[in-house]
Design a protein around this motif. Sequence first.
Motif, PDB file in Angstrom:
ATOM      1  N   ASN A 194      37.242  43.056 140.604  1.00  0.00           N
ATOM      2  CA  ASN A 194      37.726  44.318 141.162  1.00  0.00           C
ATOM      3  C   ASN A 194      39.013  44.135 141.972  1.00  0.00           C
ATOM      4  O   ASN A 194      39.827  45.056 142.068  1.00  0.00           O
ATOM      5  N   SER A 221      44.702  50.252 135.619  1.00  0.00           N
ATOM      6  CA  SER A 221      45.568  50.750 136.669  1.00  0.00           C
ATOM      7  C   SER A 221      44.766  51.694 137.545  1.00  0.00           C
ATOM      8  O   SER A 221      43.693  52.141 137.160  1.00  0.00           O
ATOM      9  N   GLY A 222      45.273  52.012 138.700  1.00  0.00           N
ATOM     10  CA  GLY A 222      44.574  52.936 139.572  1.00  0.00           C
ATOM     11  C   GLY A 222      43.901  52.235 140.728  1.00  0.00           C
ATOM     12  O   GLY A 222      43.584  51.042 140.654  1.00  0.00           O
ATOM     13  N   ARG A 223      43.671  52.971 141.790  1.00  0.00           N
ATOM     14  CA  ARG A 223      43.136  52.384 143.017  1.00  0.00           C
ATOM     15  C   ARG A 223      41.632  52.441 143.107  1.00  0.00           C
ATOM     16  O   ARG A 223      41.061  51.908 144.036  1.00  0.00           O
ATOM     17  N   THR A 224      40.969  53.071 142.128  1.00  0.00           N
ATOM     18  CA  THR A 224      39.533  53.268 142.236  1.00  0.00           C
ATOM     19  C   THR A 224      38.761  52.531 141.154  1.00  0.00           C
ATOM     20  O   THR A 224      37.663  52.921 140.786  1.00  0.00           O
ATOM     21  N   PHE A 225      39.320  51.442 140.668  1.00  0.00           N
ATOM     22  CA  PHE A 225      38.672  50.686 139.591  1.00  0.00           C
ATOM     23  C   PHE A 225      37.256  50.298 139.964  1.00  0.00           C
ATOM     24  O   PHE A 225      36.353  50.335 139.131  1.00  0.00           O
ATOM     25  N   SER A 226      37.038  49.954 141.205  1.00  0.00           N
ATOM     26  CA  SER A 226      35.726  49.483 141.650  1.00  0.00           C
ATOM     27  C   SER A 226      34.680  50.582 141.682  1.00  0.00           C
ATOM     28  O   SER A 226      33.516  50.315 141.995  1.00  0.00           O
ATOM     29  N   GLN A 267      41.417  42.302 141.103  1.00  0.00           N
ATOM     30  CA  GLN A 267      42.494  42.222 140.120  1.00  0.00           C
ATOM     31  C   GLN A 267      42.493  43.403 139.163  1.00  0.00           C
ATOM     32  O   GLN A 267      43.323  43.456 138.243  1.00  0.00           O
ATOM     33  N   ASN A 268      41.587  44.358 139.374  1.00  0.00           N
ATOM     34  CA  ASN A 268      41.465  45.509 138.459  1.00  0.00           C
ATOM     35  C   ASN A 268      41.343  45.051 137.009  1.00  0.00           C
ATOM     36  O   ASN A 268      42.060  45.528 136.111  1.00  0.00           O
ATOM     37  N   VAL A 279      42.529  56.539 135.280  1.00  0.00           N
ATOM     38  CA  VAL A 279      42.578  55.110 135.002  1.00  0.00           C
ATOM     39  C   VAL A 279      43.246  54.881 133.653  1.00  0.00           C
ATOM     40  O   VAL A 279      42.920  55.551 132.677  1.00  0.00           O
TER      41      VAL A 279
END
Length: 124
Positions: free
Chosen positions: A74, A25-30, A76-77, A2
């Motif tokens: 989440n 950034s990144g797809r796993t912020f949540s 919008q990260n 991240v």
Amino acid sequence: QVQLVESGGGLVQAGGSLTLSCAASGRTFSMYTMGWFRQAPGKEREFVGAITPDGRSTFYADSVQGRFTIARDNAQNAMYLRMNSLRLEDTAVYYCAADYSWVVSRSSNTYDYWGQGTQVTVSS
């Protein structure tokens, strides 16, 4: 991994308000607990607050409880820190941080990723 970028810092008069943002950034912020920390000149970095991955629970340092509010989006990260009733002692560099865990920690050592920080200066 991240990457975090803070924004929204600046100069504000005592009693005023400011909102900081943290873009991730990144797809796993949540999946990350997100925290805010701050460091004043000559002092150690201190916990300000944190929010669970789902955004349902928040935790605050006693010094900011009732004045600061953390939220996240989440989709919008992004994470936010709304600061009201600012005091001179709130002057510091504010950092956002990410911890790949559901266990909320107040220790900076727990957090895996950090932003570069944004300066908040409260004037009298």
